[in-house]
Design an enzyme around this catalytic site. Structure first.
Site, PDB file in Angstrom:
ATOM      1  N   GLY A 358       0.829  -1.202   0.000  1.00 43.29           N
ATOM      2  CA  GLY A 358       0.000   0.000   0.000  1.00 43.29           C
ATOM      3  C   GLY A 358       0.858   1.245   0.000  1.00 43.29           C
ATOM      4  N   PRO A 359       0.239   2.394  -0.187  1.00 47.69           N
ATOM      5  CA  PRO A 359       0.990   3.667  -0.226  1.00 47.69           C
ATOM      6  C   PRO A 359       1.582   4.012   1.139  1.00 47.69           C
ATOM      7  CG  PRO A 359      -1.382   4.050  -0.308  1.00 47.69           C
ATOM      8  CD  PRO A 359      -1.195   2.575  -0.428  1.00 47.69           C
ATOM      9  N   PRO A 360       2.540   4.929   1.181  1.00 45.77           N
ATOM     10  CA  PRO A 360       3.157   5.305   2.462  1.00 45.77           C
ATOM     11  C   PRO A 360       2.146   5.952   3.407  1.00 45.77           C
ATOM     12  CG  PRO A 360       4.456   6.117   0.605  1.00 45.77           C
ATOM     13  CD  PRO A 360       3.165   5.635   0.055  1.00 45.77           C
ATOM     14  N   VAL A 362      -0.078   4.558   5.487  1.00 47.16           N
ATOM     15  CA  VAL A 362      -1.378   3.940   5.773  1.00 47.16           C
ATOM     16  C   VAL A 362      -1.317   2.993   6.971  1.00 47.16           C
ATOM     17  CG1 VAL A 362      -2.239   4.152   3.416  1.00 47.16           C
ATOM     18  CG2 VAL A 362      -0.972   2.106   4.066  1.00 47.16           C
ATOM     19  N   GLY A 363      -0.122   2.831   7.579  1.00 47.58           N
ATOM     20  CA  GLY A 363      -0.038   2.049   8.814  1.00 47.58           C
ATOM     21  C   GLY A 363       0.474   0.637   8.650  1.00 47.58           C
ATOM     22  N   THR A 365       3.682  -0.533   8.701  1.00 49.26           N
ATOM     23  CA  THR A 365       4.729  -0.872   9.685  1.00 49.26           C
ATOM     24  C   THR A 365       4.166  -0.954  11.091  1.00 49.26           C
ATOM     25  OG1 THR A 365       6.354   0.242   8.285  1.00 49.26           O
ATOM     26  CG2 THR A 365       6.994  -0.193  10.549  1.00 49.26           C
ATOM     27  N   SER A 681      -3.554   3.849 -18.629  1.00 49.10           N
ATOM     28  CA  SER A 681      -4.884   4.238 -18.147  1.00 49.10           C
ATOM     29  C   SER A 681      -5.263   5.677 -18.498  1.00 49.10           C
ATOM     30  CB  SER A 681      -4.979   4.030 -16.633  1.00 49.10           C
ATOM     31  OG  SER A 681      -4.061   4.861 -15.960  1.00 49.10           O
ATOM     32  N   LYS A 724      -7.987   5.567  -7.406  1.00 45.28           N
ATOM     33  CA  LYS A 724      -8.340   6.630  -8.354  1.00 45.28           C
ATOM     34  C   LYS A 724      -9.663   7.297  -7.985  1.00 45.28           C
ATOM     35  CE  LYS A 724      -5.778   4.568 -12.191  1.00 45.28           C
ATOM     36  NZ  LYS A 724      -5.839   3.847 -13.470  1.00 45.28           N
TER      37      LYS A 724
END
Length: 777
Positions: A358-360, A362-363, A365, A681, A724
């Site tokens: 997932g993106p940085p 978001v929890g 770790t 896309s 998106k």
């Protein structure tokens, strides 16, 4: 010469002997167990009490044939029979004279043979015979003294024998010879030959005894030396104990041995450790190698080979802990609870290998720590970002100076448990270097079928990693090597919605920042509107990291006010937030404020989540050249060419001048030119911008779109739908055009977002143009 008197042929029972040979004038006990042999003895007792004793060539043969028995043997007289338990018989026999088997008569119920008897007249005792007798007797005396296996009294009784043949036979019966050698003595009919052969045998035996004596003396000397050293060491230990001192080297080795015996090491590790202790004991204390061995033993003994924590198998409590620490993240939480449920039912299972993508922010770790807390396990984190050496994972061999185990074994030692939660952070950021590929070394670590015997180069002993719960994190699966990805269970974690961020701020971030900055809840408060303004106009991210930094900055400013005035109580609202943070960084609803010609809004997926993407097209006088700017990748450039070809092919329907490409150059630009962009896309977005620019019709500014285009105008499915749509929602755009094939992906979009959105599902570019171009303009 010796005179041999032959008697006519005689029939007699035969007793085959195994591993034994009887000489004339010898009295011996025989233990008989074979039925044929017992029957032969009983038959001999019924006749003349005499039996023929023939020796077998092979002692292992149970049913000897004619060829299995030597031809020459002894006629013996049975003196006594004693029946033993178990059906065996002990027979006392005395050897009488030599005889040769002429032929075998019967084999059932016992062996009977026809023999030729050799009754020998005593030879004339000439000087040569006398010399041979004296030599033989002397050698025998030396043999008895050297061997110490024959009683000395035997020499006295043998010395009284005057007859040469009898002397030879009696001495031969006392010697420790092989059967074939004894048989050769028995077959020597001439006394002179017999005496000569025995002299040779005794000379050879004396050489062997002399070698044995030398070997024994050497061994005894070594043993005496060892015993002496042991005795002196024990004395030294006793003296040192009395003085309260210890020999450093011996004391250290004993201390290591004691620790190894107390530690519950696997057999392989235990043997290696003891071997190293022996090496250490023999080394000088200041030797450089001794330091390496000590470090190795310290590592072996410090690892938790059998120590493990007990899992907390209370599913309700584990779920409560997971929800306390993180808002949302339902998929990973559900997977952890499934693991706990199976652990409770199956008792012994292999640890799953989870990969949170997932993106940085978001929890991912922090979720690892939460999982460890919910299970009641120790937590270890290893960052793989920038790791480029295989030895970081597997360790260095001990031949290198400063060698150490790899980061995996170091983490296990740090946890002091063999079943921690092991977080491998940023697994997609590893790099390949000439020293080896660390991702290849991770294959063994993350394979449940192999990691129960993980081999570190430093330890050189297998360590069981099968009970470790491995969790890896990554921003994108595209950078993870395929073989490594194949071993992991991928769980996608998408970006947070505005509502999610609001709840996270109220329930987690604000209480945490108030505590970290030494404030009390009475000193500061945030309205819901203020938090929404922070989310919309001061951050643009999929996670909550930047939002936490901004809330922390507000808390620090309030902390300064509190220090100046203890009674300070500040309420952060929409109207006062600019005082703390200054002007807004982002314009909420980044969509274009008005509909424009040649400008369309697309949706893009990035590693930080989703984002909106403006595509601009301008026509300039020229010869039909296509220019693409904005740091576009090859796939995106090809999408632009495909879109241009489609638009030109539909020129008549779109009321576009057919010669436009001959009169004008086309320039396609995607803003934020410093950021690389790629992927198919944006195909329908570029085609829409081209159609708008060439037809002069504006594109609606309240619609965002995503989809791949073909030359025939078909709209194909794309990825990252949830991210998106969340990006469009953040930007204040409520209408989204997307491929019909992606309708199934809407299930992943949060319900509160779906309710506010209007989705236009399309299959062809004609539908996109109909929905986006303002035809009445």
């Amino acid at each position: 010469m010796q005179q041999i008197n032959k008697i006519t042929l005689r029939k007699i029972p035969m007793l085959p002997l195994r591993g034994l040979l009887v000489f004339p004038y010898t009295v011996i006990h025989l233990d008989v167990g074979r039925k044929k042999s017992i029957d032969a003895i009983e038959q001999a007792m019924l006749e003349s009490k005499e039996i023929f004793l023939g020796t077998q060539k092979e002692a292992q043969t149970d049913e000897p044939d004619d060829k299995d028995i030597y031809n020459i043997g002894i006629v013996a007289e049975i003196k006594q029979i004693l029946k033993m338990p178990g059906g065996t018989m002990r027979v006392l026999v005395e050897g009488l004279y030599r005889a040769r088997i002429n032929r075998f008569l019967t084999h059932e119920p016992f062996i009977s043979v026809e023999i030729e008897e050799f009754k020998l007249d005593p030879p004339e005792k000439g000087s040569e015979i006398e010399a041979l007798m004296r030599t033989l007797l002397y050698q025998f005396e030396q043999y008895v003294r050297a061997g110490k296996k024959i009683p000395p009294e035997t020499v006295v009784s043998v010395a009284g024998i005057e007859e040469p043949g009898r002397l030879a036979d009696v001495i031969a019966s006392h010697l420790t010879l092989r059967i074939n050698e004894k048989q050769q003595v028995l077959e020597a009919m001439e006394v002179k030959d017999r005496l000569n052969y025995l002299c040779e045998l005794l000379a050879k035996e004396m050489e062997v005894l002399d070698l044995e004596r030398k070997i024994n003396a050497r061994v005894r000397k070594q043993m005496e030396k060892t015993q002496k050293e042991y005795y002196l060491r024990e004395q030294m230990k006793a003296i040192q104990q009395e003085l309260g001192e210890k020999d450093d080297r011996v004391g250290e080795a004993e201390e290591f041995r004691e620790k190894i015996n107390k530690a519950d090491l696997p057999q392989d590790a235990r043997e290696r450790a003891l071997k190293e202790v022996e090496r250490l004991e023999k080394m000088p204390p200041m030797a450089a190698e001794a330091v390496v061995v000590r470090n190795y033993l310290d590592w072996i003994l410090s690892l938790p080979w059998s120590t493990e924590t007990k899992d907390r198998l209370n599913l309700t409590l584990a779920e409560t802990i997971l929800n306390e620490d993180h808002y949302g993240l339902d998929k990973p939480k559900e997977r952890i609870l499934e693991y706990l449920a199976i652990r409770k039912l199956a008792k012994k299972i292999k640890g799953p290998i989870l990969c949170l993508v997932g993106p940085p922010g978001v929890g991912k770790t922090s979720l690892g720590k939460s999982v460890a807390r919910s299970l009641g396990r120790k937590f270890v984190r290893l960052s793989l970002g920038g790791v480029r050496d295989e030895a970081e994972i597997r360790g260095h061999r001990r031949t290198y100076v400063g060698a150490m185990p790899g980061r995996i074994i170091q983490g296990i030692k740090q946890a002091k448990s063999r079943n921690p939660v092991f977080l491998l952070d940023e697994v997609d950021k590893m790099t390949v270097y000439f020293r080896g590929d660390p991702s290849a070394a991770l294959l063994e670590v993350l394979d449940p079928e192999q990691n129960n015997t993980f081999s570190d180069h430093y330890l050189e002993a297998a360590f069981d990693l099968s009970k470790v719960l491995f969790i890896t994190t990554a921003n994108s699966v595209y950078n993870i090597p395929r073989p490594l990805l194949d071993r992991m269970e991928v769980i996608e974690i998408s970006g947070y919605t505005e509502e999610d961020k609001l709840q996270i701020a109220l329930g987690y971030i604000i209480p945490k920042q108030i505590k970290e900055n030494g404030l009390k809840s009475s000193n500061i408060g945030f309205t819901e509107g203020a938090i929404r303004k922070i989310i919309r106009e001061y951050t643009r991210e999929a996670g909550v990291r930047e939002m936490e930094r901004i809330i922390g900055a507000i808390c620090r400013k309030v902390a300064r006010e509190v220090v100046m005035n203890k009674d300070t109580s500040i309420h952060v609202t929409v109207n006062t937030i600019n005082k703390f943070l200054g002007l807004e960084k982002y314009r909420y609803g980044a969509a274009e404020k008005e509909s424009q010609i040649g400008v369309a809004t697309g949706l893009a997926w990035t590693e930080t989540g989703g984002d909106i993407l403006a595509v601009e097209v301008a026509l300039t006088k020229g010869k039909g050249n296509l220019t693409l700017t904005g740091k576009l990748g090859d796939v995106m450039k090809e999408s632009a060419q495909t879109g241009l070809t489609y638009v030109i092919s539909r020129a008549e329907e779109l009321k576009i001048d057919k010669d436009i490409t001959e009169k004008y150059d086309v320039h396609v630009h995607v803003p934020e030119g410093a950021i690389p962009k790629d992927g198919p896309s944006a195909g329908i977005t570029i085609a829409t911008s081209l159609a708008s620019a060439m037809s002069g019709i504006p594109v609606r500014n309240d619609i965002a779109m995503t989809g791949e285009i073909t030359l025939r105008g078909r709209v194909l499915a794309i990825g990252g739908v949830k991210e998106k749509i969340l990006a469009a929602h953040r930007a204040g755009i409520n209408k989204v055009i997307m491929p019909r094939e992606n309708k199934k992906d809407l299930e992943e979009v949060p319900e509160n977002v779906k309710k506010k959105m209007n989705f236009i599902m399309v299959e062809h570019m004609d539908e996109v143009i109909a929905a986006t171009l303002l035809q009445d303009a």
